[in-house]
Write a protein that holds these residues in place. Structure first.
Motif, short mmCIF file in Angstrom:
data_model
loop_
_atom_site.label_atom_id
_atom_site.label_comp_id
_atom_site.label_asym_id
_atom_site.label_seq_id
_atom_site.Cartn_x
_atom_site.Cartn_y
_atom_site.Cartn_z
N VAL A 3 0.83 -1.22 0.22
CA VAL A 3 -0.08 -0.11 -0.09
C VAL A 3 0.90 1.28 -0.06
CG1 VAL A 3 -1.80 1.41 1.23
CG2 VAL A 3 -1.97 -1.24 1.14
N VAL A 4 1.91 1.43 0.76
CA VAL A 4 2.60 2.44 0.75
C VAL A 4 3.64 2.53 -0.67
CG1 VAL A 4 4.95 3.16 1.81
CG2 VAL A 4 3.21 2.31 3.25
N LEU A 5 3.95 1.39 -0.99
CA LEU A 5 4.56 1.58 -2.75
C LEU A 5 3.42 2.13 -3.55
CD1 LEU A 5 6.44 -1.76 -3.03
CD2 LEU A 5 7.39 0.61 -3.09
N ALA A 6 1.86 1.69 -3.38
CA ALA A 6 1.11 2.24 -4.39
C ALA A 6 1.06 3.67 -4.10
CB ALA A 6 -0.08 1.67 -3.89
N THR A 60 -17.54 -9.05 6.79
CA THR A 60 -17.81 -9.08 5.35
C THR A 60 -17.84 -7.71 4.79
OG1 THR A 60 -18.59 -11.26 5.59
CG2 THR A 60 -18.74 -10.22 3.46
N GLY A 61 -18.65 -6.91 5.32
CA GLY A 61 -18.87 -5.55 4.67
C GLY A 61 -17.74 -4.60 4.61
N VAL A 62 -16.76 -4.79 5.65
CA VAL A 62 -15.74 -4.13 5.90
C VAL A 62 -14.63 -4.75 4.75
CG1 VAL A 62 -13.64 -3.68 7.11
CG2 VAL A 62 -16.05 -3.31 8.10
N VAL A 63 -14.42 -5.91 4.64
CA VAL A 63 -13.30 -6.67 3.77
C VAL A 63 -14.05 -6.11 2.16
CG1 VAL A 63 -12.76 -8.72 2.93
CG2 VAL A 63 -12.76 -8.36 5.32
N VAL A 64 -14.99 -6.33 1.91
CA VAL A 64 -15.60 -5.93 0.44
C VAL A 64 -15.31 -4.42 0.17
CG1 VAL A 64 -17.63 -5.87 -0.97
CG2 VAL A 64 -17.07 -7.84 0.28
N SER A 65 -15.63 -3.64 1.01
CA SER A 65 -15.12 -2.21 0.99
C SER A 65 -13.81 -1.84 0.82
CB SER A 65 -15.70 -1.40 2.22
OG SER A 65 -17.34 -1.61 2.35
N ALA A 66 -12.79 -2.70 1.45
CA ALA A 66 -11.55 -2.37 1.39
C ALA A 66 -11.15 -2.83 -0.03
CB ALA A 66 -10.82 -3.49 2.41
N TYR A 67 -11.65 -3.89 -0.66
CA TYR A 67 -11.36 -4.26 -2.15
C TYR A 67 -12.13 -3.16 -3.02
CZ TYR A 67 -9.05 -8.63 -0.91
OH TYR A 67 -7.87 -9.21 -0.46
N GLY A 68 -13.14 -2.50 -2.74
CA GLY A 68 -13.79 -1.74 -3.51
C GLY A 68 -13.27 -0.10 -3.60
N LEU A 69 -12.90 0.21 -2.61
CA LEU A 69 -12.15 1.42 -2.39
C LEU A 69 -11.26 2.02 -3.46
CD1 LEU A 69 -12.11 4.34 -0.95
CD2 LEU A 69 -10.41 3.52 0.52
N PRO A 70 -10.12 1.19 -3.89
CA PRO A 70 -9.28 1.05 -4.86
C PRO A 70 -9.68 1.27 -6.07
CG PRO A 70 -8.35 -0.53 -3.28
CD PRO A 70 -9.72 -0.36 -2.88
N PHE A 71 -10.64 0.27 -6.41
CA PHE A 71 -11.45 0.49 -7.82
C PHE A 71 -12.42 1.93 -8.04
CE2 PHE A 71 -11.15 -4.40 -8.17
CZ PHE A 71 -10.11 -4.30 -9.11
N THR A 76 -12.57 7.03 -10.75
CA THR A 76 -12.70 8.41 -10.61
C THR A 76 -11.55 9.05 -11.16
OG1 THR A 76 -12.17 8.58 -8.49
CG2 THR A 76 -14.59 8.45 -9.01
N GLY A 77 -10.48 8.36 -11.44
CA GLY A 77 -9.14 8.97 -12.02
C GLY A 77 -8.44 9.53 -10.95
N THR A 78 -8.77 9.27 -9.58
CA THR A 78 -7.97 9.91 -8.66
C THR A 78 -6.42 8.83 -8.43
OG1 THR A 78 -10.04 10.18 -7.34
CG2 THR A 78 -7.97 10.20 -6.02
N ILE A 79 -6.47 7.82 -8.72
CA ILE A 79 -5.27 6.85 -8.84
C ILE A 79 -5.35 5.99 -10.01
CG2 ILE A 79 -5.17 6.60 -6.15
CD1 ILE A 79 -6.18 3.79 -6.37
N GLN A 80 -3.99 5.57 -10.19
CA GLN A 80 -4.00 4.74 -11.63
C GLN A 80 -4.14 3.41 -11.21
OE1 GLN A 80 -0.02 5.40 -13.25
NE2 GLN A 80 -0.28 7.70 -13.23
N MET A 81 -4.32 2.50 -12.40
CA MET A 81 -4.73 1.15 -12.27
C MET A 81 -3.64 0.34 -11.68
SD MET A 81 -6.69 -1.12 -12.36
CE MET A 81 -7.87 -1.26 -13.45
N GLY A 82 -2.36 0.70 -11.96
CA GLY A 82 -1.29 -0.11 -11.27
C GLY A 82 -1.20 0.21 -9.68
N LEU A 85 -4.20 -1.86 -8.27
CA LEU A 85 -3.61 -3.52 -8.13
C LEU A 85 -2.65 -3.72 -7.06
CD1 LEU A 85 -2.96 -4.24 -11.94
CD2 LEU A 85 -5.18 -4.88 -10.36
N LEU A 86 -1.82 -2.77 -6.71
CA LEU A 86 -0.87 -2.89 -5.53
C LEU A 86 -1.71 -2.69 -4.27
CD1 LEU A 86 2.30 -0.76 -6.58
CD2 LEU A 86 2.27 -3.17 -5.96
N VAL A 87 -2.59 -2.12 -4.37
CA VAL A 87 -3.48 -1.91 -2.98
C VAL A 87 -4.20 -3.09 -2.89
CG1 VAL A 87 -5.33 -0.77 -1.84
CG2 VAL A 87 -3.57 0.58 -3.03
N MET A 88 -4.73 -3.96 -3.90
CA MET A 88 -5.47 -4.89 -3.80
C MET A 88 -4.65 -6.14 -3.34
SD MET A 88 -8.36 -4.57 -4.61
CE MET A 88 -9.79 -4.55 -5.76
N ALA A 89 -3.30 -6.14 -3.82
CA ALA A 89 -2.49 -7.28 -3.32
C ALA A 89 -2.15 -6.86 -1.82
CB ALA A 89 -1.25 -7.24 -4.22
#
Length: 116
Positions: A3-6, A60-71, A76-82, A85-89
């Motif tokens: 996450v820090v690298l992202a 479960t809601g918290v975990v799904v939200s953590a995966y949804g936030l980066p997408f 919205t163009g705030t962060i890039q796809m790379g 993906l790093l945040v997802m990992a």
């Protein structure tokens, strides 16, 4: 670290918005800790407690939200796809670590850490 690298890599624009996922890392074990403290009055009958089921639902809601936030941030163009993906990992690594912690320390065995 992922996450820090992202957030910090200049390739991804040195954007620190993905760091908000840390809130989900802090919130995810709280309902599980509450569910672990609830007494099992219906343990012999096999019925499940409403409080435990609610706590599992909130986790479960918290975990799904953590995966949804980066997408959402990527869409919205705030962060890039790379960076997303790093945040997802990083999410996967962190939530597997939390799961292993609860699997190890919620066992009902005769081992007691007080005897050390």
């Amino acid at each position: 670290m992922l996450v820090v690298l992202a957030c910090a890599l200049p390739t991804f624009g040195n954007n620190w918005w993905p760091m908000f996922v840390l809130v989900f890392y802090i919130l995810s074990p709280i309902p599980l800790l509450i569910a672990g403290r609830v007494s099992d009055t219906d343990a012999l009958s096999g019925a499940s407690s409403a409080i435990k089921e609610t706590c599992l639902f909130l986790t479960t809601g918290v975990v799904v939200s953590a995966y949804g936030l980066p997408f959402i941030l990527c869409r919205t163009g705030t962060i890039q796809m790379g960076a997303a993906l790093l945040v997802m990992a990083g999410n996967t690594w962190c939530f597997i670590t939390i799961l292993i912690f609860f699997m190890i320390f919620n066992r009902d065995d005769d081992f007691d850490f007080q005897m050390w």
